[in-house]
Design an enzyme around this catalytic site. Structure first.
Site, PDB file in Angstrom:
ATOM      1  N   THR A 254       5.893   8.025 -10.002  1.00 47.82           N
ATOM      2  CA  THR A 254       5.795   6.799  -9.210  1.00 47.82           C
ATOM      3  C   THR A 254       5.155   5.681 -10.034  1.00 47.82           C
ATOM      4  OG1 THR A 254       5.450   8.154  -7.236  1.00 47.82           O
ATOM      5  CG2 THR A 254       4.975   5.802  -7.044  1.00 47.82           C
TER       6      THR A 254
ATOM      7  N   THR B  14      16.098   1.934 -19.091  1.00 42.29           N
ATOM      8  CA  THR B  14      15.125   3.032 -19.160  1.00 42.29           C
ATOM      9  C   THR B  14      15.836   4.326 -18.767  1.00 42.29           C
ATOM     10  OG1 THR B  14      14.379   2.553 -16.892  1.00 42.29           O
ATOM     11  CG2 THR B  14      13.166   1.519 -18.695  1.00 42.29           C
TER      12      THR B  14
ATOM     13  N   GLY C 234       5.515  -5.608  -7.770  1.00 42.08           N
ATOM     14  CA  GLY C 234       4.836  -6.759  -8.354  1.00 42.08           C
ATOM     15  C   GLY C 234       3.396  -6.458  -8.698  1.00 42.08           C
TER      16      GLY C 234
ATOM     17  N   GLY D 109       3.347  -1.434  -4.833  1.00 43.90           N
ATOM     18  CA  GLY D 109       4.228  -2.594  -4.806  1.00 43.90           C
ATOM     19  C   GLY D 109       4.631  -2.919  -6.231  1.00 43.90           C
TER      20      GLY D 109
ATOM     21  N   MET E 281       0.867  -1.169   0.000  1.00 42.25           N
ATOM     22  CA  MET E 281       0.000   0.000   0.000  1.00 42.25           C
ATOM     23  C   MET E 281       0.906   1.222   0.000  1.00 42.25           C
ATOM     24  SD  MET E 281      -3.063   1.135  -0.199  1.00 42.25           S
ATOM     25  CE  MET E 281      -4.103  -0.257   0.254  1.00 42.25           C
ATOM     26  N   ASP E 282       0.677   2.135  -0.944  1.00 41.12           N
ATOM     27  CA  ASP E 282       1.487   3.347  -1.048  1.00 41.12           C
ATOM     28  C   ASP E 282       0.826   4.485  -0.270  1.00 41.12           C
ATOM     29  OD1 ASP E 282       3.127   1.932  -2.710  1.00 41.12           O
ATOM     30  OD2 ASP E 282       2.550   2.975  -4.549  1.00 41.12           O
TER      31      ASP E 282
ATOM     32  N   GLY F 212       8.278   2.918 -14.014  1.00 42.90           N
ATOM     33  CA  GLY F 212       9.096   1.769 -14.368  1.00 42.90           C
ATOM     34  C   GLY F 212       8.328   0.464 -14.277  1.00 42.90           C
ATOM     35  N   ASP F 213       7.432   0.373 -13.285  1.00 43.24           N
ATOM     36  CA  ASP F 213       6.594  -0.821 -13.150  1.00 43.24           C
ATOM     37  C   ASP F 213       5.619  -0.934 -14.311  1.00 43.24           C
ATOM     38  OD1 ASP F 213       7.865  -1.172 -10.721  1.00 43.24           O
ATOM     39  OD2 ASP F 213       6.277  -0.177  -9.598  1.00 43.24           O
TER      40      ASP F 213
ATOM     41  N   ASP G  46       3.407  12.645 -11.882  1.00 42.07           N
ATOM     42  CA  ASP G  46       3.919  11.767 -10.827  1.00 42.07           C
ATOM     43  C   ASP G  46       4.588  10.568 -11.504  1.00 42.07           C
ATOM     44  OD1 ASP G  46       4.426  10.175  -8.643  1.00 42.07           O
ATOM     45  OD2 ASP G  46       2.348   9.965  -8.009  1.00 42.07           O
TER      46      ASP G  46
END
Length: 314
Positions: A249, A221, A41, A39, A12-13, A252-253, A247
């Site tokens: 955040t 990247t 994953g 997360g 949880m962010d 990359g995921d 943002d």
């Protein structure tokens, strides 16, 4: 066509928004607060599932409200959560994030993620054509077993080397068919000094220090500079899509999850990189990690607006 299996973290962010980052010992008044599913994953699983890939999430959460919420979010995105285990006595993983000027700093507390065990991935239902992705936010030995199982089944393996860790992480690189890393991670793992001005050729040479097999592909990247693809016999470059970041955040995921989705759909590597780059460009225009992952319709519209055609198979 195959499916995507993500073995990785579920967090949880908790996000604080500020005009700038505080100096050590300094207290700033924030401009806002938000809570988002995250997360590495889970973010990658959400990205892959929203882009239409059949996605299986392997992970662990605590028996708490954050864990229940994360399972609901993953399922709502279309991911299969039947192999996410609930661990008693520990919290779901948490990421403490500060966002300032479109950039971010992150502190992650692993919680239940540290309880993802090799036996949780040893009998994964895999087939040739599947893509198995892992990162560094869960135990390395568990990811190694997942990759070994993938190789035995003829599936492709994708390693996102985030967050950058010690040299013990290098043990996973030989098991990966595709390695996704940013400039900071490339420097940490290769021992080569990397700056924003480092040439593409020099970056490609640095990945050579990590190459364990001639058939491996390294994708670096580079933010506004795009993505470098380094192969044993040369390299290619995919320029970044020009957007205004709100943002970063989870960008990359998003790239890694979208890349896995494209590869599982049968796309050639460069086509999958283009598609993943577009997905990441879309994601940075929204707040939060999990909620910013685009769906297939948004991706296709974005590519069409820029004169690009989503490759067949997407």
């Amino acid at each position: 066509m195959g499916g995507v299996v993500i073995a990785g973290s579920i967090n949880m962010d908790l996000v604080a928004i500020s005009a700038r980052f505080p100096a050590p010992g300094e207290t700033l008044m924030g401009e806002g607060f938000a809570r988002y599913p995250g997360g590495k994953g889970a973010n990658q699983a959400i990205a892959a599932a929203r882009l239409g890939a059949e996605t299986l999430m392997i992970g662990a959460v605590g028996q708490d409200s954050f864990g229940r919420e994360m399972l609901e979010v993953l399922a709502a995105a279309g991911a299969d959560v039947s192999r996410v285990k609930e661990v008693a006595g520990v919290s779901t993983g948490v990421a403490l994030i500060t966002v300032a000027g479109g950039e971010n700093t992150i502190i992650v507390t692993a919680g239940a993620n540290g309880h993802l065990r090799p036996q949780d991935v040893a009998a994964l239902p895999l087939e040739a054509g599947d893509v198995v992705a892992g990162q560094f936010e869960t135990p390395l030995e568990t990811t190694a077993v997942a990759f070994e199982r993938a190789k035995a089944a003829g599936a492709r393996t994708l390693l996102n080397t985030a967050p950058a860790t010690g040299q013990e992480a290098l043990g996973l690189v030989p098991l990966a068919d595709i390695v996704v890393l940013n400039e900071t991670e490339l420097a940490a793992l290769s021992g080569v000094a990397v700056t924003p001005e480092t040439s593409l050729g020099a970056l490609a040479d640095a990945t050579g220090r990590l190459r364990a097999r001639v058939d491996q592909a390294f994708l670096v990247t580079l933010g506004r500079r795009g993505v470098l693809g380094a192969l044993a016999d040369g390299h290619f470059h995919v320029p970044a899509f020009a957007v205004e970041a709100v943002d970063t955040t989870g960008a990359g995921d998003c790239f890694a999850g979208a890349l896995a989705a494209g590869l599982s759909a049968g796309l050639e590597l460069r086509q999958a990189v283009l598609r993943a780059s577009a997905a990441a460009a879309l994601s940075v225009q929204r707040q939060g990690a999990g909620p910013s992952m685009p769906d297939l319709a948004a991706l296709e519209a974005f590519l069409a607006e820029r004169g690009q055609v989503a490759p067949a198979g997407s």
